[in-house]
Enzyme design. Structure first.
Site, PDB file in Angstrom:
ATOM      1  N   ARG A 189      36.525  51.485  10.138  1.00 50.51           N
ATOM      2  CA  ARG A 189      37.749  50.996   9.481  1.00 50.51           C
ATOM      3  C   ARG A 189      37.639  51.001   7.955  1.00 50.51           C
ATOM      4  O   ARG A 189      38.159  50.111   7.268  1.00 50.51           O
ATOM      5  CB  ARG A 189      38.105  49.579   9.946  1.00 50.51           C
ATOM      6  N   GLU A 196      40.851  43.247   8.149  1.00 55.15           N
ATOM      7  CA  GLU A 196      41.067  44.709   8.177  1.00 55.15           C
ATOM      8  C   GLU A 196      42.312  45.102   7.379  1.00 55.15           C
ATOM      9  O   GLU A 196      42.343  46.150   6.719  1.00 55.15           O
ATOM     10  CB  GLU A 196      41.231  45.168   9.637  1.00 55.15           C
ATOM     11  N   SER A 249      45.098  44.819  14.799  1.00 54.52           N
ATOM     12  CA  SER A 249      43.983  43.883  14.616  1.00 54.52           C
ATOM     13  C   SER A 249      44.000  43.371  13.178  1.00 54.52           C
ATOM     14  O   SER A 249      44.005  44.170  12.246  1.00 54.52           O
ATOM     15  CB  SER A 249      42.645  44.585  14.855  1.00 54.52           C
TER      16      SER A 249
HETATM   17  P1  FAD Z   1      50.364  51.524   5.323  1.00 55.28           P
HETATM   18  O1  FAD Z   1      50.234  50.230   6.017  1.00 55.28           O
HETATM   19  O2  FAD Z   1      51.677  51.849   4.730  1.00 55.28           O
HETATM   20  O3  FAD Z   1      49.240  51.643   4.217  1.00 55.28           O
HETATM   21  C1  FAD Z   1      47.920  51.297   4.517  1.00 55.28           C
HETATM   22  C2  FAD Z   1      47.054  51.530   3.265  1.00 55.28           C
HETATM   23  O4  FAD Z   1      46.991  52.941   2.984  1.00 55.28           O
HETATM   24  C3  FAD Z   1      47.660  50.894   2.000  1.00 55.28           C
HETATM   25  O5  FAD Z   1      46.589  50.433   1.203  1.00 55.28           O
HETATM   26  C4  FAD Z   1      48.363  52.057   1.306  1.00 55.28           C
HETATM   27  O6  FAD Z   1      48.441  51.905  -0.100  1.00 55.28           O
HETATM   28  C5  FAD Z   1      47.455  53.211   1.665  1.00 55.28           C
HETATM   29  N1  FAD Z   1      48.162  54.512   1.745  1.00 55.28           N
HETATM   30  C6  FAD Z   1      49.104  54.859   2.645  1.00 55.28           C
HETATM   31  N2  FAD Z   1      49.468  56.141   2.470  1.00 55.28           N
HETATM   32  C7  FAD Z   1      48.744  56.602   1.430  1.00 55.28           C
HETATM   33  C8  FAD Z   1      48.672  57.865   0.741  1.00 55.28           C
HETATM   34  N3  FAD Z   1      49.421  58.911   1.112  1.00 55.28           N
HETATM   35  N4  FAD Z   1      47.822  57.968  -0.305  1.00 55.28           N
HETATM   36  C9  FAD Z   1      47.055  56.928  -0.694  1.00 55.28           C
HETATM   37  N5  FAD Z   1      47.085  55.714  -0.092  1.00 55.28           N
HETATM   38  C10 FAD Z   1      47.912  55.561   0.953  1.00 55.28           C
HETATM   39  N6  FAD Z   1      44.661  50.973  13.285  1.00 55.28           N
HETATM   40  C11 FAD Z   1      43.593  51.546  13.893  1.00 55.28           C
HETATM   41  O7  FAD Z   1      42.688  52.049  13.231  1.00 55.28           O
HETATM   42  N7  FAD Z   1      43.489  51.576  15.245  1.00 55.28           N
HETATM   43  C12 FAD Z   1      44.447  51.067  16.051  1.00 55.28           C
HETATM   44  O8  FAD Z   1      44.325  51.121  17.265  1.00 55.28           O
HETATM   45  C13 FAD Z   1      45.583  50.445  15.438  1.00 55.28           C
HETATM   46  N8  FAD Z   1      46.546  49.886  16.190  1.00 55.28           N
HETATM   47  C14 FAD Z   1      47.611  49.282  15.602  1.00 55.28           C
HETATM   48  C15 FAD Z   1      48.602  48.712  16.406  1.00 55.28           C
HETATM   49  C16 FAD Z   1      49.707  48.101  15.844  1.00 55.28           C
HETATM   50  C17 FAD Z   1      50.745  47.474  16.737  1.00 55.28           C
HETATM   51  C18 FAD Z   1      49.841  48.068  14.434  1.00 55.28           C
HETATM   52  C19 FAD Z   1      51.059  47.452  13.814  1.00 55.28           C
HETATM   53  C20 FAD Z   1      48.871  48.632  13.620  1.00 55.28           C
HETATM   54  C21 FAD Z   1      47.738  49.243  14.196  1.00 55.28           C
HETATM   55  N9  FAD Z   1      46.710  49.808  13.418  1.00 55.28           N
HETATM   56  C22 FAD Z   1      45.640  50.429  14.026  1.00 55.28           C
HETATM   57  C23 FAD Z   1      46.779  49.757  11.941  1.00 55.28           C
HETATM   58  C24 FAD Z   1      47.652  50.880  11.329  1.00 55.28           C
HETATM   59  O9  FAD Z   1      48.468  51.466  12.301  1.00 55.28           O
HETATM   60  C25 FAD Z   1      46.814  51.970  10.671  1.00 55.28           C
HETATM   61  O10 FAD Z   1      45.978  51.439   9.679  1.00 55.28           O
HETATM   62  C26 FAD Z   1      47.681  53.072  10.039  1.00 55.28           C
HETATM   63  O11 FAD Z   1      46.882  54.148   9.628  1.00 55.28           O
HETATM   64  C27 FAD Z   1      48.492  52.557   8.859  1.00 55.28           C
HETATM   65  O12 FAD Z   1      49.428  53.557   8.522  1.00 55.28           O
HETATM   66  P2  FAD Z   1      50.660  53.245   7.589  1.00 55.28           P
HETATM   67  O13 FAD Z   1      51.323  54.549   7.262  1.00 55.28           O
HETATM   68  O14 FAD Z   1      51.536  52.234   8.182  1.00 55.28           O
HETATM   69  O15 FAD Z   1      49.911  52.692   6.305  1.00 55.28           O
HETATM   70  N1  EPU Z   2      33.918  48.473  23.030  1.00 59.26           N
HETATM   71  C1  EPU Z   2      33.070  49.537  23.064  1.00 59.26           C
HETATM   72  N2  EPU Z   2      33.059  50.330  24.162  1.00 59.26           N
HETATM   73  C2  EPU Z   2      33.840  50.103  25.228  1.00 59.26           C
HETATM   74  C3  EPU Z   2      34.713  48.995  25.213  1.00 59.26           C
HETATM   75  C4  EPU Z   2      34.743  48.174  24.082  1.00 59.26           C
HETATM   76  O1  EPU Z   2      32.325  49.786  22.136  1.00 59.26           O
HETATM   77  O2  EPU Z   2      33.773  50.883  26.194  1.00 59.26           O
HETATM   78  C5  EPU Z   2      33.934  47.611  21.837  1.00 59.26           C
HETATM   79  C6  EPU Z   2      35.095  47.940  20.903  1.00 59.26           C
HETATM   80  O3  EPU Z   2      34.754  48.981  20.006  1.00 59.26           O
HETATM   81  C7  EPU Z   2      35.307  46.613  20.219  1.00 59.26           C
HETATM   82  C8  EPU Z   2      34.978  45.592  21.279  1.00 59.26           C
HETATM   83  O4  EPU Z   2      34.175  46.284  22.225  1.00 59.26           O
HETATM   84  O5  EPU Z   2      34.378  46.464  19.199  1.00 59.26           O
HETATM   85  C9  EPU Z   2      36.203  45.003  21.907  1.00 59.26           C
HETATM   86  O6  EPU Z   2      37.023  46.035  22.414  1.00 59.26           O
HETATM   87  P1  EPU Z   2      38.524  45.825  22.920  1.00 59.26           P
HETATM   88  O7  EPU Z   2      38.853  46.956  23.833  1.00 59.26           O
HETATM   89  O8  EPU Z   2      38.679  44.430  23.391  1.00 59.26           O
HETATM   90  O9  EPU Z   2      39.409  46.076  21.628  1.00 59.26           O
HETATM   91  P2  EPU Z   2      39.764  45.127  20.403  1.00 59.26           P
HETATM   92  O10 EPU Z   2      38.555  44.578  19.773  1.00 59.26           O
HETATM   93  O11 EPU Z   2      40.853  44.213  20.784  1.00 59.26           O
HETATM   94  C10 EPU Z   2      39.649  47.330  18.990  1.00 59.26           C
HETATM   95  C11 EPU Z   2      40.268  47.826  17.718  1.00 59.26           C
HETATM   96  C12 EPU Z   2      41.697  48.283  17.982  1.00 59.26           C
HETATM   97  C13 EPU Z   2      41.640  49.438  18.963  1.00 59.26           C
HETATM   98  C14 EPU Z   2      40.962  48.966  20.251  1.00 59.26           C
HETATM   99  C15 EPU Z   2      40.722  50.087  21.222  1.00 59.26           C
HETATM  100  C16 EPU Z   2      39.242  46.761  15.834  1.00 59.26           C
HETATM  101  C17 EPU Z   2      39.360  45.725  14.775  1.00 59.26           C
HETATM  102  N3  EPU Z   2      40.241  46.811  16.697  1.00 59.26           N
HETATM  103  O12 EPU Z   2      40.428  46.239  19.432  1.00 59.26           O
HETATM  104  O13 EPU Z   2      42.258  48.756  16.757  1.00 59.26           O
HETATM  105  O14 EPU Z   2      42.936  49.905  19.266  1.00 59.26           O
HETATM  106  O15 EPU Z   2      39.659  48.403  19.932  1.00 59.26           O
HETATM  107  O16 EPU Z   2      39.721  50.934  20.755  1.00 59.26           O
HETATM  108  O17 EPU Z   2      38.272  47.509  15.854  1.00 59.26           O
HETATM  109  C18 EPU Z   2      43.437  48.049  14.810  1.00 59.26           C
HETATM  110  O18 EPU Z   2      42.461  48.411  14.150  1.00 59.26           O
HETATM  111  O19 EPU Z   2      44.473  47.571  14.285  1.00 59.26           O
HETATM  112  C19 EPU Z   2      43.392  48.138  16.267  1.00 59.26           C
HETATM  113  C20 EPU Z   2      44.385  47.704  17.062  1.00 59.26           C
END
Ligand code: FAD
Ligand code: EPU
Length: 333
Positions: free
Chosen positions: A161, A329, A233
């Site tokens: 991240r 995060e 998250s």
């Molecule tokens: P923004 O929120 O608009 O920006 C994020 C950051 O990037 C800001 O600091 C912004 O200034 C910068 N930025 C954006 N675009 C640019 C650019 N072109 N150049 C320079 N800087 C830039 N993240 C995960 O990793 N895994 C997940 O599973 C995950 N699940 C999510 C689920 C939900 C329901 C939500 C709401 C979020 C989740 N996220 C997850 C977080 C998020 O989706 C990601 O971080 C995503 O990449 C953010 O994209 P955005 O376009 O909305 O960025």
């Molecule tokens: N895990 C493994 N292997 C597995 C299962 C779980 O390494 O097979 C680890 C995961 O990497 C995590 C922990 O166990 O460290 C718990 O996993 P869980 O599936 O409960 O997911 P979570 O912690 O709720 C994380 C990410 C999510 C992502 C999911 C699925 C973070 C902070 N969050 O959530 O990302 O979608 O795993 O991979 O790492 C986000 O970053 O916004 C986000 C939603």
């Protein structure tokens, strides 16, 4: 004096804040134009879909909202394809475009909200994959001198991240394009437990099956930000020394962790928050989601400060109980 522009619909927390102005970026030239204008001297912030930001007050400056579009094939071998997408492309639409064309790899990252240009910033990850495993190049414009720069994968300093764009070079570059190396007709990764279990009945798993499985799990586990504002998250899963975990395990035998190398392990922040009693709790109109405690939600009228205060209470309690520091995060503005 100009009217302030509402950002309520431009952040998935749905926090009701405003900015001095919003400039929509449809072409890379719009970035150059902005950086050459006197407005550059005021504060500005680049926004994709606002799904990983928390505004704690009105933004005293200009929002550059990325909307550049375009996907191009850069080159191709028998097995690999190099695909370049503009920063303003929707991430999930891009993942689906790749699937339709049989370019495999990104299916584990299905349904992550946001834009392609934001994907390298925190090295988005889910269900066993991170985007750094596919990014070959990140193209950007330098804020200081408007030059076009290319970051190779190794230059991006990707980590869990995080990347150079969230750390040492924060705010210094505007990403214009991202290039990915994908596998044509590749074998999908089903090592993540939940994916493996869900697909255990299928003999020859296809990338589309993984996309469907991830989409299904996400739709059940994560609250819809359109209903309850959130940014996924809120905290990272903490990485701690195995020795610390072994000590904690004596007191809390049900604690979970996944090993990372020999010396460290990744704990479930959700579990730590639950054990510290915060699951389902509210502070003003901000809350800890009752089913997914890693997600903080806006129940309607929470301010960014309410959400941040709630996060601080959680961090303090988790630290006092487990001596583990939860790192935020989400980008706090
Ligand atoms: P923004 O929120 O608009 O920006 C994020 C950051 O990037 C800001 O600091 C912004 O200034 C910068 N930025 C954006 N675009 C640019 C650019 N072109 N150049 C320079 N800087 C830039 N993240 C995960 O990793 N895994 C997940 O599973 C995950 N699940 C999510 C689920 C939900 C329901 C939500 C709401 C979020 C989740 N996220 C997850 C977080 C998020 O989706 C990601 O971080 C995503 O990449 C953010 O994209 P955005 O376009 O909305 O960025
Ligand atoms: N895990 C493994 N292997 C597995 C299962 C779980 O390494 O097979 C680890 C995961 O990497 C995590 C922990 O166990 O460290 C718990 O996993 P869980 O599936 O409960 O997911 P979570 O912690 O709720 C994380 C990410 C999510 C992502 C999911 C699925 C973070 C902070 N969050 O959530 O990302 O979608 O795993 O991979 O790492 C986000 O970053 O916004 C986000 C939603």
């Amino acid at each position: 004096m100009r009217d302030k522009k509402s950002l309520k619909s431009l952040n998935t927390f749905g926090v009701d804040v405003s900015a001095t102005d919003i400039i929509y970026i449809y072409h890379d030239d719009d970035i150059i134009k902005f950086l050459s204008s006197p407005e550059k001297e005021s504060s500005f912030y680049v926004l994709g879909d606002g799904s990983n930001v928390l505004f704690t007050k009105d933004y005293d400056g200009v929002i550059l909202k990325m909307e550049t579009k375009g996907i191009e094939i850069v080159s191709q071998t028998e097995e690999k394809i190099f695909v370049k997408a503009k920063a303003g492309e929707d991430w999930d639409e891009f993942v689906r475009y790749c699937l339709v064309h049989n370019y495999c790899g990104l299916e584990n990252l299905a349904l992550i909200p946001g834009k392609v240009g934001s994907s390298p910033i925190q090295n988005i990850g889910a269900y066993g994959q991170e985007v750094r495993n596919f990014i070959t190049k990140v193209y950007a414009i330098s804020v200081s001198n408007r030059s076009l720069c290319t970051f190779e994968n190794k230059d991006c300093q990707f980590g869990y991240r995080t990347s150079i764009f969230k750390q040492a070079c924060k705010g210094q570059y505007i990403i214009t394009d991202v290039e990915f190396m994908l596998t044509i007709d590749g074998t999908p990764d089903i090592t993540y437990d939940e994916i493996k279990n869900r697909l255990s009945m299928i003999d020859s798993v296809k990338a589309q099956d993984v996309y469907n499985a991830v989409s299904y799990i996400r739709s059940i586990k994560l609250p819809d930000w359109r209903v309850s504002g959130n940014a996924g998250s809120f905290f990272k899963n903490p990485i701690i020394p195995v020795s610390h975990f072994t000590e904690l395990k004596k007191k809390y035998p049900n604690l979970k962790a996944y090993s990372i190398g020999v010396d460290e392990c990744k704990m479930s922040a959700a579990q730590l928050i639950e054990f510290s009693g915060w699951k389902g709790k509210k502070f003003r109109d901000a809350g800890v989601h009752p089913a997914q405690p890693l997600v903080l939600v806006n129940y309607g009228n929470a301010t960014g400060k309410d959400i941040l205060d709630l996060a601080t209470y959680i961090q303090n309690d988790v630290y006092n109980l487990f001596q583990v520091q939860l790192e935020i995060e989400v980008n706090i503005i």
